[in-house]
Design an enzyme around this catalytic site. Structure first.
Site, short mmCIF file in Angstrom:
data_model
loop_
_atom_site.label_atom_id
_atom_site.label_comp_id
_atom_site.label_asym_id
_atom_site.label_seq_id
_atom_site.Cartn_x
_atom_site.Cartn_y
_atom_site.Cartn_z
N SER A 186 -93.27 83.31 116.08
CA SER A 186 -94.06 82.15 116.51
C SER A 186 -95.17 81.85 115.50
CB SER A 186 -94.61 82.42 117.92
OG SER A 186 -95.17 81.25 118.47
N ASP A 222 -86.85 74.66 121.71
CA ASP A 222 -88.00 75.55 121.89
C ASP A 222 -89.17 74.75 122.44
OD1 ASP A 222 -90.25 77.24 121.43
OD2 ASP A 222 -89.26 78.18 119.72
N HIS A 271 -87.99 81.09 123.39
CA HIS A 271 -88.96 81.43 122.36
C HIS A 271 -89.22 82.93 122.27
CE1 HIS A 271 -92.24 80.21 119.65
NE2 HIS A 271 -92.98 81.13 120.23
#
Length: 436
Positions: A144, A386, A414
């Site tokens: 991320s 996502d 995610h």
């Protein structure tokens, strides 16, 4: 340097002094902490290093419990370093308790301006040289926001990298904060509609919760005010693989009968507190929009982009939804100025956050020309639709980074790296090695 054992692993603590401002290496120093993890029995082996950068911003590194999660796969091949990025975990902290030592809000904002990906990458380079020497190179795994940092690393210090693995973290290289949230709200809406299709009974249940919150003040166990907007923020969980189910179980236990009639239960409020309070990671709220600031994209401040852009999506108005009999839409990875009024962990940082929102001319975080010439083997998992990262941006960035291989999948959300038992990491390792 403490060393201890967990099932199947040997863990060593490391602390490093780094400049607050890397442009002034002889100036003020802060500390960053990192946890080295190696498979038991391999402590003395000459293993390649894998640096892990956590999502966030403001998220500390994982606290392992032996060979768990993606470490199950990583420790087969690597000596892993879990870095607490500056301001988080055991690194020099930046919270409502510590920041007043910096001075007033303006001084705090100047201090926190050094807590973006560019500074994090330069911290990593200090750590790399300390552990591996000037010529040593390590592998990088970015989840991320950690993936955002990986692109910054490839832009400004690729000489320190032997390979890069990214999961759910390919940002738009030329996306402003406004662009990010303008693309985000439709994705968040889709996740909401998918949730209500799965649990249609939650439509009426959520509407009743919103009516209740609109009619009276409700205080969370930590002292925060639970407004309808604050309750909508629990939708952040909808971006994870089990988030919809977790949200449903939260909603179904909302009310309890009291002598004064139905009230939100203590158990419900305690769970909501865990989802909406930033007491554990205040930098996530304070720095979130700053991670998108780049001078060459926009010289203006981010200016509470999520709040401003939300006005373009009136379907997220909870009160209007209830009045019209429509499903109440939860929000996602969006930070709003009212959070600094309702959350006690953020209230002392309200002025600081406002100054950061108005801060102009953030330095660029990515070098498109250098990425186009990239020579570091790299692979990225892109999660289809996502909720946190725009897929179109990720695909465009993948095309802009020379040699970057991608795996686009809807098998995971995610949090695929964490929940896949090492399968996502294994796929990326095989991709970057040319085995697939």
């Amino acid at each position: 340097m403490a060393v201890h054992r967990q099932p199947g692993t040997v863990i060593t603590d490391h602390t490093f002094a780094v400049p607050l401002d890397h442009a002034e290496p002889g100036g003020e120093q802060i500390e960053v902490y990192a946890r080295e993890v190696v498979a038991a029995g391999k402590e003395r082996d000459r293993l390649p290093w894998l640096l892990y950068l956590q999502g966030g911003p403001g998220g500390r590194s994982p606290r392992p419990l032996g060979r768990d999660s993606w470490l199950t796969r990583a420790l087969d091949d690597y000596r892993v370093l879990l870095l607490d990025q500056r301001g988080t975990g055991r690194s020099t902290p930046a919270t409502r308790q510590t920041l007043p030592a910096r001075g007033d809000a303006a001084a705090q904002a100047r201090y926190l301006a050094h807590f973006r990906a560019d500074s994090i990458v330069r911290d990593c380079e200090v750590v790399r040289r300390s552990l591996l020497g000037d010529e040593g190179r390590w592998s990088l795994l970015g989840q991320s926001f950690g993936g955002f940092c990986s692109l910054t690393y490839l832009s400004f210090a690729p000489e320190g990298l032997r390979e890069v693995l990214i999961t759910g973290g390919l940002p738009g290289l030329r996306s402003s904060a406004d662009d990010v949230y303008r693309a985000a709200y439709p994705r968040i809406e889709r996740k909401n509609l998918a949730h209500y299709a799965r649990y249609p009974q939650d439509v009426a249940a959520v509407q009743e919760i919103v009516r209740h919150l609109s009619a009276r003040d409700v205080t969370l166990p930590g002292g925060g005010l639970l407004t309808p907007e604050a309750f909508q923020a629990v939708g952040l969980m909808l971006g994870s693989g089990s988030g919809s189910h977790t949200l449903h179980y939260l909603i179904e236990d909302a009310f309890t009968m009291t002598p004064s009639g139905p009230r939100l239960s203590d158990a419900f409020l305690s769970q909501v507190q865990g989802h909406v309070s930033f007491v554990g990671n205040p930098l996530y709220a304070v720095m979130h929009e700053a991670i998108y600031g780049q001078l060459s994209v926009s010289s203006a401040g981010t200016g509470w982009a999520a709040e401003r852009v939300r006005a373009e999506f009136p379907q997220f108005d909870a009160g209007a939804a209830v009045a019209d009999g429509r499903p109440v839409l939860f929000t996602g990875e969006t930070i709003h100025p009212w959070m600094f009024a309702t959350d006690p962990a953020l209230q002392p940082l309200r002025e600081t956050a406002e100054l950061l929102a108005q801060h102009e001319e953030w330095p660029d975080l990515y070098d498109a020309a250098r990425l186009a010439r990239n020579e570091v083997p790299a692979a990225a998992a892109i999660y289809h639709d996502d909720m946190y990262v725009e897929t179109a941006d990720s695909l465009a960035t993948a095309r802009a980074v020379r040699g970057l291989r991608t795996w686009v999948t809807d098998e995971y959300e995610h949090d695929g790296l964490r929940v896949s038992g090492g399968q996502v990491l294994d796929r990326l390792i095989r991709l970057v090695r040319g085995e697939l």
